[in-house]
Design a protein around this motif. Structure first.
Motif, short mmCIF file in Angstrom:
data_model
loop_
_atom_site.label_atom_id
_atom_site.label_comp_id
_atom_site.label_asym_id
_atom_site.label_seq_id
_atom_site.Cartn_x
_atom_site.Cartn_y
_atom_site.Cartn_z
N THR A 194 -2.97 -4.08 11.52
CA THR A 194 -2.01 -3.38 11.34
C THR A 194 -0.96 -4.00 10.59
OG1 THR A 194 -2.27 -1.77 13.39
CG2 THR A 194 -0.21 -1.50 12.29
N ALA A 195 -0.71 -5.21 10.97
CA ALA A 195 0.49 -6.01 10.28
C ALA A 195 0.42 -6.13 8.97
CB ALA A 195 0.85 -7.27 11.04
N ALA A 196 -1.04 -6.37 8.61
CA ALA A 196 -1.45 -6.65 6.99
C ALA A 196 -0.87 -5.40 6.15
CB ALA A 196 -2.69 -6.88 6.96
N TRP A 197 -0.79 -4.16 6.71
CA TRP A 197 -0.41 -3.02 5.73
C TRP A 197 1.11 -2.76 5.67
CZ3 TRP A 197 -4.10 -0.06 3.04
CH2 TRP A 197 -5.36 -0.41 3.61
N PHE A 198 1.79 -3.34 6.40
CA PHE A 198 3.19 -3.17 6.42
C PHE A 198 4.01 -4.04 5.68
CE2 PHE A 198 1.29 0.27 9.01
CZ PHE A 198 2.06 1.29 9.09
N GLU A 199 5.12 -3.80 5.32
CA GLU A 199 6.10 -4.83 4.79
C GLU A 199 7.01 -5.18 5.90
OE1 GLU A 199 7.55 -0.54 3.55
OE2 GLU A 199 5.89 -1.58 3.70
N PRO A 200 7.49 -6.32 6.00
CA PRO A 200 8.07 -7.03 7.02
C PRO A 200 9.27 -6.27 7.71
CG PRO A 200 7.87 -8.82 5.21
CD PRO A 200 7.45 -7.53 4.73
N GLU A 201 10.21 -5.63 6.99
CA GLU A 201 11.08 -4.66 7.65
C GLU A 201 10.51 -3.41 8.31
OE1 GLU A 201 11.15 -3.77 2.98
OE2 GLU A 201 10.74 -5.47 4.51
N ARG A 202 9.31 -3.16 8.19
CA ARG A 202 8.76 -2.04 8.73
C ARG A 202 7.79 -2.45 9.84
NH1 ARG A 202 6.33 1.72 5.11
NH2 ARG A 202 6.38 3.12 6.76
N GLN A 203 7.50 -3.73 10.04
CA GLN A 203 6.56 -4.18 10.93
C GLN A 203 6.68 -3.82 12.36
OE1 GLN A 203 5.67 -8.25 9.31
NE2 GLN A 203 4.04 -7.73 8.28
N GLY A 204 8.03 -4.31 12.88
CA GLY A 204 8.12 -4.00 14.18
C GLY A 204 7.85 -2.55 14.73
N THR A 205 8.28 -1.54 13.96
CA THR A 205 8.02 -0.36 14.31
C THR A 205 6.58 0.19 14.17
OG1 THR A 205 10.31 0.50 13.43
CG2 THR A 205 8.55 2.29 13.70
N VAL A 259 -18.21 3.50 15.41
CA VAL A 259 -19.02 3.93 14.23
C VAL A 259 -17.97 4.64 13.28
CG1 VAL A 259 -20.64 5.55 13.32
CG2 VAL A 259 -21.04 4.28 15.41
N VAL A 260 -17.05 5.46 13.93
CA VAL A 260 -16.04 6.17 13.02
C VAL A 260 -15.09 5.20 12.38
CG1 VAL A 260 -14.24 7.71 13.11
CG2 VAL A 260 -16.03 8.41 14.20
N PHE A 261 -14.57 4.20 13.23
CA PHE A 261 -13.98 3.19 12.63
C PHE A 261 -14.34 2.52 11.35
CE2 PHE A 261 -11.20 -0.79 12.11
CZ PHE A 261 -9.95 -0.36 12.53
N ILE A 262 -15.64 2.16 11.63
CA ILE A 262 -16.22 1.43 10.49
C ILE A 262 -16.41 2.25 9.13
CG2 ILE A 262 -18.32 0.31 9.67
CD1 ILE A 262 -18.71 -0.56 12.54
N LEU A 263 -16.72 3.46 9.54
CA LEU A 263 -16.66 4.24 8.06
C LEU A 263 -15.63 5.03 7.47
CD1 LEU A 263 -19.47 6.90 9.61
CD2 LEU A 263 -19.96 4.77 8.22
N LEU A 264 -14.41 4.91 8.32
CA LEU A 264 -13.26 5.50 7.72
C LEU A 264 -12.23 4.54 7.50
CD1 LEU A 264 -12.71 8.83 9.84
CD2 LEU A 264 -14.07 8.51 7.78
N ALA A 265 -12.03 3.29 7.96
CA ALA A 265 -11.08 2.43 8.02
C ALA A 265 -11.26 1.66 6.50
CB ALA A 265 -11.03 1.33 8.76
N LYS A 266 -10.26 1.26 5.98
CA LYS A 266 -10.33 0.46 4.75
C LYS A 266 -10.16 -1.26 5.07
CE LYS A 266 -9.35 4.31 1.62
NZ LYS A 266 -8.29 4.86 0.76
N PRO A 308 0.83 -1.30 -0.13
CA PRO A 308 -0.16 0.13 -0.07
C PRO A 308 0.94 1.32 -0.15
CG PRO A 308 -0.65 -1.47 1.60
CD PRO A 308 0.63 -2.23 1.35
N SER A 309 0.16 2.40 -0.41
CA SER A 309 0.97 3.82 -0.32
C SER A 309 1.29 4.10 0.96
CB SER A 309 0.25 4.67 -1.10
OG SER A 309 -1.06 4.99 -0.41
N LYS A 310 2.00 4.89 1.21
CA LYS A 310 2.37 5.57 2.42
C LYS A 310 1.24 6.07 3.29
CE LYS A 310 6.78 4.28 3.03
NZ LYS A 310 7.78 5.29 2.50
N PRO A 311 0.56 6.97 2.49
CA PRO A 311 -0.67 7.60 3.27
C PRO A 311 -1.74 6.54 3.55
CG PRO A 311 -0.30 8.76 1.37
CD PRO A 311 0.80 7.68 1.26
N GLU A 312 -1.99 5.33 2.91
CA GLU A 312 -2.99 4.35 3.24
C GLU A 312 -2.47 3.84 4.53
OE1 GLU A 312 -4.76 2.73 -0.77
OE2 GLU A 312 -2.86 2.13 -0.34
N GLN A 313 -0.96 3.45 4.61
CA GLN A 313 -0.48 2.69 5.70
C GLN A 313 -0.47 3.63 6.94
OE1 GLN A 313 3.72 2.31 4.24
NE2 GLN A 313 3.34 -0.04 3.62
N TYR A 314 -0.36 4.83 6.85
CA TYR A 314 -0.37 5.98 8.02
C TYR A 314 -2.02 5.90 8.36
CZ TYR A 314 4.32 6.99 6.96
OH TYR A 314 5.87 7.12 6.61
#
Length: 440
Positions: free
Chosen positions: A124-135, A179-186, A5-11
């Motif tokens: 959260t782990a699903a959005w990041f590549e392995p080398e950045r998952q720890g952070t 409610v906010v999480f269901i509406l805004l999260a992807k 995913p793109s950085k904005p999507e990850q953040y």
């Protein structure tokens, strides 16, 4: 990950899940404050108070196993959102309890908030590549600061409005966030893969649990997380009983423990990526052994028979020294929490929910067992510091098992002249031997 995913999507995913987890953790530890007022109203013993504080931790721990499996299967967006709405309803219904038994039943529902951890880890782990998952997981895990939110803010709400209104405010905020999480999260990037893959049976998802390594990680987490939760619940009561503080001051000082034990988890995640989780775990357990040993020493009067008569002196820990040691302990526990969860997506990328759920469940059970045990030890021994005596035994055992396992793996490795290692999280090969060895 085929499509990163793109950085904005990850953040975006990281920010939403971290904030949601912070609120869930604040709700999960609400009895650390309102429990004191309830204890005064009902005349509870320390054992009864410990059980009331620990009951939500039990539900939150056991539910992690099932919530982790559901997240692996259905994704974190809906599981997280529905979980928050359900928990908010339970917190609101708690305010109608009028007896100790009814409060215990209500506390079981409140405990569902603790299951949010494994949902957020898998999401959260699903959005990041392995080398950045720890952070990334370290940042998410900093949501433990929700305990500090409760320790700092809830006493003021309690004094101003009473414990029932405090619980209702918590319920309202959590429901809004659901409610906010269901509406805004992807949907996470693994959603398409889950949809195209054949659904795994429960036994297939549980297959990694046959490995002893998983249970070793669980013991680590029993201390670094379970003991953290236990102290977050117990410290206000401890400070009032030992140092005679009022509930507001005790809550603020308890926050000085919970804040570093939460926020520095981010640093722990980065250090685990940079230096390796093994080294971070050694630092954590070594420092914790020292801190818990010093904290476990009760006020003691000594009489030395001198030449000219008895010499008397007293050893007693002052409040500033206690706060300092608690701060240090919280700091190193935060590093350890991140280091433990660095292992899981590396070892079990398709079983993060299941394996992380078990490790989180065992760790959470520490948050259930330890406050109850603290209360029992207080009633049996009459020594406030007995809680730290128990923690010293646990962390010493964890350190011994970890060192034994690592040395055993090294002996096998050296005998076979292989670069295979039991822990793949040694992310900086230049810092470690035998990873520098060249194959013949």
């Amino acid at each position: 990950m085929a499509n990163i995913p793109s950085k904005p999507e990850q953040y975006r995913a990281l920010g939403l899940s971290t904030f949601a987890f912070t609120l869930c953790f604040a709700v999960w530890t609400i009895f650390s404050i309102i429990g004191i007022r309830i204890s005064e109203d009902l005349g509870l013993s320390d054992t009864q108070l410990g059980l009331l504080m620990a009951t939500p931790i039990l539900t939150g721990s056991i539910s992690r196993l099932f919530l982790g499996i559901w997240t692996d299967r259905y994704g974190g967006r809906w599981v997280f959102g529905i979980l928050m709405l359900t928990t908010a309803a339970c917190v609101y219904l708690l305010t109608f309890a009028t007896t100790y038994l009814m409060l215990l039943v209500g506390a079981l529902g409140v405990g569902l908030a603790g299951g949010a951890f494994i949902v957020g880890v898998a999401y959260t782990a699903a959005w990041f590549e392995p080398e950045r998952q720890g952070t990334a997981l370290g940042i998410f895990g900093a949501g433990n600061v929700g305990a500090a939110v409760t320790n700092f803010g809830a006493p003021f709400l309690l004094v101003a409005f009473g414990w029932e209104s405090t619980a209702q405010i918590y319920a309202t905020v959590l429901a809004v966030m659901g409610v906010v999480f269901i509406l805004l999260a992807k949907e996470d990037p693994m959603a398409a893969e889950r949809a195209g893959a054949k659904a795994k049976t429960f036994m297939e998802q549980m297959e990694p649990l046959r490995e002893l390594r998983v249970w070793r990680f669980a013991l680590y987490y029993f201390f670094v997380f379970g003991a953290f939760v236990a102290l977050a619940l117990w410290l206000p009561h401890f400070l009032i009983g030992v140092y005679g503080l009022d509930i507001k001051t005790a809550g603020i000082i308890a926050a000085l423990y919970t804040i570093p034990a939460s926020l520095f988890r981010i640093l722990g995640g980065w250090m685990s990526d940079r230096f390796g989780a093994r080294r971070v775990m050694y630092w954590t357990f070594g420092a914790s052994v020292v801190c818990t040993f010093l904290l476990s020493y009760p006020p003691t009067e000594y009489v030395v028979q001198g030449i000219d008569g008895d010499i008397r002196f007293t050893l007693e820990m002052s409040l500033p020294m206690f706060v300092t040691l608690i701060f240090i302990l919280g700091f190193f526990m935060s590093l350890g929490k991140a280091a433990v969860y660095k292992h899981i997506p590396v070892y079990y990328p398709m079983h993060v929910g299941a394996v992380g759920g078990v490790v989180g469940m065992i760790g959470g059970l520490g948050g259930f067992i330890l406050p109850l045990t603290f209360g029992v030890l207080n009633d049996l021994t009459g020594i406030w510091q007995s809680c730290f005596m128990l923690m010293f035994v646990i962390v010493a055992a964890a350190l011994a098992w970890m060192h034994y396992a690592i040395r055993s793996a090294e002996r096998v490795e050296w005998a076979a002249n292989e670069e295979r290692t039991d822990l793949p999280e040694l992310a900086s090969p230049q810092l470690f031997y035998p990873l520098n060895r060249k194959k013949p």
